[in-house]
Design an enzyme around this catalytic site. Structure first.
Site, PDB file in Angstrom:
ATOM      1  N   SER A 131       0.843  -1.211   0.037  1.00  9.65           N
ATOM      2  CA  SER A 131       0.060  -0.128  -0.056  1.00  9.65           C
ATOM      3  C   SER A 131       0.945   1.399   0.015  1.00  9.65           C
ATOM      4  O   SER A 131       2.028   1.134   0.367  1.00  9.65           O
ATOM      5  CB  SER A 131      -0.766   0.220   1.307  1.00  9.65           C
ATOM      6  OG  SER A 131      -1.562   1.119   1.448  1.00  9.65           O
ATOM      7  N   TYR A 170      -1.780  -0.249  10.707  1.00  8.08           N
ATOM      8  CA  TYR A 170      -1.810  -0.387   9.312  1.00  8.08           C
ATOM      9  C   TYR A 170      -0.663  -0.123   8.553  1.00  8.08           C
ATOM     10  O   TYR A 170      -0.191  -1.017   7.936  1.00  8.08           O
ATOM     11  CB  TYR A 170      -3.258   0.149   8.926  1.00  8.08           C
ATOM     12  CG  TYR A 170      -3.257   0.009   7.295  1.00  8.08           C
ATOM     13  CD1 TYR A 170      -3.658  -1.492   7.039  1.00  8.08           C
ATOM     14  CD2 TYR A 170      -3.237   0.788   6.379  1.00  8.08           C
ATOM     15  CE1 TYR A 170      -3.879  -1.818   5.786  1.00  8.08           C
ATOM     16  CE2 TYR A 170      -3.519   0.380   5.034  1.00  8.08           C
ATOM     17  CZ  TYR A 170      -3.681  -0.848   4.767  1.00  8.08           C
ATOM     18  OH  TYR A 170      -4.015  -1.317   3.291  1.00  8.08           O
TER      19      TYR A 170
HETATM   20  P1  NDP Z   1     -11.594  -5.990   0.375  1.00  4.89           P
HETATM   21  O1  NDP Z   1     -12.094  -5.737   1.856  1.00  4.89           O
HETATM   22  O2  NDP Z   1     -12.390  -5.889  -0.533  1.00  4.89           O
HETATM   23  O3  NDP Z   1     -10.959  -7.445   0.508  1.00  4.89           O
HETATM   24  C1  NDP Z   1     -10.127  -7.879   1.360  1.00  4.89           C
HETATM   25  C2  NDP Z   1     -10.004  -9.601   1.032  1.00  4.89           C
HETATM   26  O4  NDP Z   1      -9.148  -9.979   2.026  1.00  4.89           O
HETATM   27  C3  NDP Z   1     -11.334 -10.376   1.113  1.00  4.89           C
HETATM   28  O5  NDP Z   1     -11.301 -11.157   0.067  1.00  4.89           O
HETATM   29  C4  NDP Z   1     -11.047 -11.008   2.539  1.00  4.89           C
HETATM   30  O6  NDP Z   1     -11.769 -12.204   2.390  1.00  4.89           O
HETATM   31  C5  NDP Z   1      -9.602 -11.265   2.730  1.00  4.89           C
HETATM   32  N1  NDP Z   1      -9.316 -11.376   3.965  1.00  4.89           N
HETATM   33  C6  NDP Z   1      -9.120 -10.320   4.883  1.00  4.89           C
HETATM   34  N2  NDP Z   1      -8.864 -10.968   6.176  1.00  4.89           N
HETATM   35  C7  NDP Z   1      -8.676 -12.371   5.933  1.00  4.89           C
HETATM   36  C8  NDP Z   1      -8.316 -13.513   6.574  1.00  4.89           C
HETATM   37  N3  NDP Z   1      -7.895 -13.272   8.049  1.00  4.89           N
HETATM   38  N4  NDP Z   1      -8.337 -14.766   6.202  1.00  4.89           N
HETATM   39  C9  NDP Z   1      -8.350 -15.009   4.823  1.00  4.89           C
HETATM   40  N5  NDP Z   1      -8.676 -13.836   3.994  1.00  4.89           N
HETATM   41  C10 NDP Z   1      -9.019 -12.390   4.633  1.00  4.89           C
HETATM   42  O7  NDP Z   1     -10.362  -5.212   0.131  1.00  4.89           O
HETATM   43  P2  NDP Z   1      -9.087  -4.676  -0.974  1.00  4.89           P
HETATM   44  O8  NDP Z   1      -9.449  -5.618  -2.124  1.00  4.89           O
HETATM   45  O9  NDP Z   1      -9.213  -3.446  -1.053  1.00  4.89           O
HETATM   46  O10 NDP Z   1      -7.875  -5.316  -0.344  1.00  4.89           O
HETATM   47  C11 NDP Z   1      -7.097  -6.401  -0.799  1.00  4.89           C
HETATM   48  C12 NDP Z   1      -5.534  -5.682  -0.194  1.00  4.89           C
HETATM   49  O11 NDP Z   1      -5.226  -4.614  -0.908  1.00  4.89           O
HETATM   50  C13 NDP Z   1      -5.538  -5.610   1.307  1.00  4.89           C
HETATM   51  O12 NDP Z   1      -4.159  -6.348   1.605  1.00  4.89           O
HETATM   52  C14 NDP Z   1      -5.405  -4.092   1.465  1.00  4.89           C
HETATM   53  O13 NDP Z   1      -4.904  -3.936   2.761  1.00  4.89           O
HETATM   54  C15 NDP Z   1      -4.606  -3.728   0.273  1.00  4.89           C
HETATM   55  N6  NDP Z   1      -5.011  -2.330  -0.078  1.00  4.89           N
HETATM   56  C16 NDP Z   1      -6.081  -2.031  -0.225  1.00  4.89           C
HETATM   57  C17 NDP Z   1      -6.394  -0.558  -0.763  1.00  4.89           C
HETATM   58  C18 NDP Z   1      -7.721  -0.028  -0.893  1.00  4.89           C
HETATM   59  O14 NDP Z   1      -7.864   1.526  -0.930  1.00  4.89           O
HETATM   60  N7  NDP Z   1      -8.889  -0.687  -1.395  1.00  4.89           N
HETATM   61  C19 NDP Z   1      -5.299   0.469  -1.188  1.00  4.89           C
HETATM   62  C20 NDP Z   1      -3.948  -0.184  -0.970  1.00  4.89           C
HETATM   63  C21 NDP Z   1      -3.766  -1.604  -0.498  1.00  4.89           C
HETATM   64  P3  NDP Z   1     -12.771 -12.899   3.566  1.00  4.89           P
HETATM   65  O15 NDP Z   1     -13.461 -11.732   4.427  1.00  4.89           O
HETATM   66  O16 NDP Z   1     -13.667 -13.639   2.812  1.00  4.89           O
HETATM   67  O17 NDP Z   1     -11.752 -13.751   4.288  1.00  4.89           O
HETATM   68  C1  8X3 Z   2      -5.070   1.492   1.691  1.00  3.25           C
HETATM   69  C2  8X3 Z   2      -4.930   2.819   1.191  1.00  3.25           C
HETATM   70  O1  8X3 Z   2      -4.324   5.238   1.962  1.00  3.25           O
HETATM   71  O2  8X3 Z   2      -6.167   4.116   3.035  1.00  3.25           O
HETATM   72  O3  8X3 Z   2      -4.006   0.739   1.811  1.00  3.25           O
HETATM   73  O4  8X3 Z   2      -3.957   3.491   3.650  1.00  3.25           O
HETATM   74  S1  8X3 Z   2      -4.765   3.992   2.475  1.00  3.25           S
END
Ligand code: NDP
Ligand code: 8X3
Length: 254
Positions: free
Chosen positions: A140, A153
């Protein structure tokens, strides 16, 4: 058998978009997550739209034993994994350091850092066996620059950055490419999870500008893996055009 990608966190957001994108490009897909119904629905969608094979694994990446048991349970023909996408992750809360909840901190470190380490360790033998493995770690911009109320985070995503760099060094002899993708704000379920189901608060994060989408990230992930084997994008930081960094986004007044 087609190339195989294993995507953690395939039930939503980036992971789901990547599963669809890689299936479209001819990959067979292993998707993981805790929500079985969503895994089953995505499996049906990929099989019917793209006629690709899908294997679903339902487990919590925080649970070390469950991670190793799930990866061990993969049938032999599916263990020929070419790409591992470490995507499962979350933010829990957005509070000042002295007011933050310790359970939120545990959840973020256990999922984003320890979960990623466990999965990588469990899958690595199969990636190595393929001779041309690829690891995509979803970091991120929070792992590049700390922001107010980001504390644990940000720490977890700085750790993803460090793990990506060490994997690149330690796995050099196995010719495994490692890309750390660092997105800025993208509209997924991320904020709904962060704010524990508060839809108004989650929606407000994406008002007044055009954030990244999960499909944007899927496009980049596929692009990286489609480059010739001698080319490795080590770091890829990406924001929407309206976002300069973790604390400056140009928003129109609401
Ligand atoms: P979502 O919440 O849409 O998806 C998150 C996914 O992670 C889900 O499929 C969830 O599946 C899975 N997950 C979370 N915790 C667990 C766990 N303990 N075990 C197994 N699976 C888990 O978020 P995003 O798609 O946005 O996030 C994906 C990644 O991208 C994350 O690592 C996030 O930190 C990162 N990210 C997101 C950004 C954003 O602005 N959206 C920006 C930068 C990075 P389930 O709940 O079914 O287990
Ligand atoms: C998710 C993006 O800027 O909310 O990783 O941390 S931010």
């Amino acid at each position: 058998m087609s190339k195989i990608i294993l995507i953690t966190g395939g039930t939503s957001g980036f992971g789901k978009a990547c599963a669809l994108r890689f299936a479209k490009e001819g990959y067979d897909i292993i998707i993981t997550g805790r929500r079985k119904e969503r895994l089953d629905d995505l499996q049906k969608e990929i099989e019917s739209v793209y006629s690709k094979k899908v294997l679903t694994l339902c487990f919590d990446v925080q649970k070390r034993k469950d991670v190793f048991a799930a990866i061990e349970s993969i049938p032999a023909e599916w263990k020929k994994i070419n790409v591992l996408m470490n995507n499962a992750g979350l933010a829990a809360g957005r509070d000042l350091f002295d007011e933050a909840d310790l359970d939120d901190w545990d959840t973020m470190i256990d999922t984003n850092v320890k979960g990623l380490l466990y999965i990588t360790k469990a899958v690595l033998p199969y990636l190595i066996e393929q001779g041309n493995g690829y690891i995509i770690n979803i970091g991120s911009i929070a792992g590049k620059e700390v922001y107010e109320r980001g504390n644990a985070y940000c720490a977890s995503k700085f750790a993803v950055d460090a793990i990506s760099k060490s994997l690149r060094i330690d796995l050099l002899r196995h010719k495994i490419r490692v890309t750390n993708i660092s997105p800025g704000a993208a509209e997924t379920e991320f904020s709904l999870v962060r704010f524990k189901g508060d839809e108004a608060k989650a929606d407000s994060m994406y008002k007044g500008y055009k954030p990244l989408t999960a499909d944007d990230i899927a496009e980049l992930c596929y692009y990286c893996t489609s480059l010739p084997p001698h080319v490795c994008i080590n770091e890829l930081e990406v924001t929407c055009t309206a976002q300069a960094n973790t604390y400056l986004t140009l928003k129109s007044p609401q």
